[in-house]
Write a protein that holds these residues in place. Sequence first.
Motif, PDB file in Angstrom:
ATOM      1  N   ALA A   1      69.596  52.585  48.556  1.00  0.00           N
ATOM      2  CA  ALA A   1      68.365  53.112  49.126  1.00  0.00           C
ATOM      3  C   ALA A   1      67.198  52.275  48.625  1.00  0.00           C
ATOM      4  O   ALA A   1      67.231  51.741  47.512  1.00  0.00           O
ATOM      5  CB  ALA A   1      68.177  54.568  48.723  1.00  0.00           C
ATOM      6  N   PHE A   2      66.164  52.169  49.455  1.00  0.00           N
ATOM      7  CA  PHE A   2      64.969  51.416  49.114  1.00  0.00           C
ATOM      8  C   PHE A   2      63.758  52.210  49.585  1.00  0.00           C
ATOM      9  O   PHE A   2      63.759  52.753  50.688  1.00  0.00           O
ATOM     10  CB  PHE A   2      64.985  50.032  49.786  1.00  0.00           C
ATOM     11  CG  PHE A   2      63.716  49.249  49.569  1.00  0.00           C
ATOM     12  CD1 PHE A   2      63.512  48.560  48.392  1.00  0.00           C
ATOM     13  CD2 PHE A   2      62.731  49.219  50.544  1.00  0.00           C
ATOM     14  CE1 PHE A   2      62.346  47.840  48.181  1.00  0.00           C
ATOM     15  CE2 PHE A   2      61.556  48.509  50.351  1.00  0.00           C
ATOM     16  CZ  PHE A   2      61.363  47.813  49.158  1.00  0.00           C
ATOM     17  N   ALA A   3      62.731  52.272  48.747  1.00  0.00           N
ATOM     18  CA  ALA A   3      61.490  52.947  49.122  1.00  0.00           C
ATOM     19  C   ALA A   3      60.316  52.104  48.667  1.00  0.00           C
ATOM     20  O   ALA A   3      60.358  51.467  47.607  1.00  0.00           O
ATOM     21  CB  ALA A   3      61.413  54.325  48.475  1.00  0.00           C
ATOM     22  N   SER A   4      59.288  52.098  49.490  1.00  0.00           N
ATOM     23  CA  SER A   4      58.091  51.328  49.187  1.00  0.00           C
ATOM     24  C   SER A   4      56.880  52.152  49.592  1.00  0.00           C
ATOM     25  O   SER A   4      56.891  52.796  50.645  1.00  0.00           O
ATOM     26  CB  SER A   4      58.120  50.004  49.966  1.00  0.00           C
ATOM     27  OG  SER A   4      56.922  49.294  49.787  1.00  0.00           O
ATOM     28  N   ILE A   5      55.856  52.134  48.751  1.00  0.00           N
ATOM     29  CA  ILE A   5      54.631  52.851  49.058  1.00  0.00           C
ATOM     30  C   ILE A   5      53.455  51.978  48.663  1.00  0.00           C
ATOM     31  O   ILE A   5      53.531  51.217  47.697  1.00  0.00           O
ATOM     32  CB  ILE A   5      54.577  54.228  48.352  1.00  0.00           C
ATOM     33  CG1 ILE A   5      53.396  55.048  48.854  1.00  0.00           C
ATOM     34  CG2 ILE A   5      54.562  54.075  46.851  1.00  0.00           C
ATOM     35  CD1 ILE A   5      53.436  56.503  48.431  1.00  0.00           C
ATOM     36  N   GLU A   6      52.397  52.096  49.444  1.00  0.00           N
ATOM     37  CA  GLU A   6      51.206  51.295  49.191  1.00  0.00           C
ATOM     38  C   GLU A   6      49.988  52.121  49.560  1.00  0.00           C
ATOM     39  O   GLU A   6      49.998  52.845  50.559  1.00  0.00           O
ATOM     40  CB  GLU A   6      51.264  50.031  50.045  1.00  0.00           C
ATOM     41  CG  GLU A   6      50.137  49.079  49.827  1.00  0.00           C
ATOM     42  CD  GLU A   6      50.307  47.795  50.638  1.00  0.00           C
ATOM     43  OE1 GLU A   6      49.337  47.403  51.303  1.00  0.00           O
ATOM     44  OE2 GLU A   6      51.410  47.214  50.607  1.00  0.00           O
ATOM     45  N   HIS A   7      48.931  52.010  48.750  1.00  0.00           N
ATOM     46  CA  HIS A   7      47.700  52.746  49.026  1.00  0.00           C
ATOM     47  C   HIS A   7      46.513  51.889  48.600  1.00  0.00           C
ATOM     48  O   HIS A   7      46.545  51.262  47.537  1.00  0.00           O
ATOM     49  CB  HIS A   7      47.687  54.076  48.275  1.00  0.00           C
ATOM     50  CG  HIS A   7      46.505  54.927  48.585  1.00  0.00           C
ATOM     51  ND1 HIS A   7      46.323  55.510  49.821  1.00  0.00           N
ATOM     52  CD2 HIS A   7      45.447  55.286  47.838  1.00  0.00           C
ATOM     53  CE1 HIS A   7      45.201  56.200  49.811  1.00  0.00           C
ATOM     54  NE2 HIS A   7      44.649  56.083  48.615  1.00  0.00           N
ATOM     55  N   THR A   8      45.485  51.863  49.429  1.00  0.00           N
ATOM     56  CA  THR A   8      44.292  51.073  49.126  1.00  0.00           C
ATOM     57  C   THR A   8      43.093  51.999  48.984  1.00  0.00           C
ATOM     58  O   THR A   8      42.849  52.852  49.845  1.00  0.00           O
ATOM     59  CB  THR A   8      44.021  50.041  50.235  1.00  0.00           C
ATOM     60  OG1 THR A   8      45.172  49.194  50.347  1.00  0.00           O
ATOM     61  CG2 THR A   8      42.808  49.188  49.916  1.00  0.00           C
TER      62      THR A   8
END
Length: 162
Positions: A18-25
Motif C-alpha cells: 500500500a502507498f499513501a501520499s498527502i500534501e497541503h499548502t
Amino acid sequence: MSSAANIGFTGETQLFGAFASIEHTIVQTRMFAELEWIVSNLNGTLSDDNNQSSQIDAEYSGSRALLGIASQHHQWTVQFDNLILKNHFLTAVNQQFLQQTGLVNNGTNPQKLMFAWQWDFHRDLSLRAQWQSEKLSEDTVEYGSLGIVWNTAIDGARLRHR
C-alpha cells in the motif's frame, strides 16, 4: 569457500502493498508526507547446481515514511526505511549453502534514516545536503553528502527545461 553456481527458487510468492501520499499548502509553505508498506510471503525450494537444496518459508515486510516541508526555494525532508526479514529454512542443509543464498541475516533487519536539505538557487539547479545512517548488517554506517542537482526533463530527442 567455494561458491554455489546459479542458486534458484522454485515455489510460490505472494506480494501485497500500500502507498499513501498527502500534501497541503499554507500560504507559500508546502507540507507533504508519504507512507509505503509492502509484505511478501514465499514458500518453496532453494537449490543450486551442486544438488544442494532447502525448503524455505519466508516473510518480508518493508515500510517507508517520508515527511517534508518546502518553503520558497528550500526543502527539508526526513525519511525512515525499515525491512523485516524472517527466513525459516525447513530442511537441514549445509550452512555454507545457506550463506551463499544471501538469505541469512542473523536477526539483523536493515534500516535507513535520512535527513536532507535542498536549496533551489536556479530554475534548473539545486544545492543538496544530506546525512544518512544505514544499518545493513550488524554495523551502522553514517555518511553525509553535498551536491548539485540538475533538474530537466527529456521529451523525445530534445531536452526541455522546467
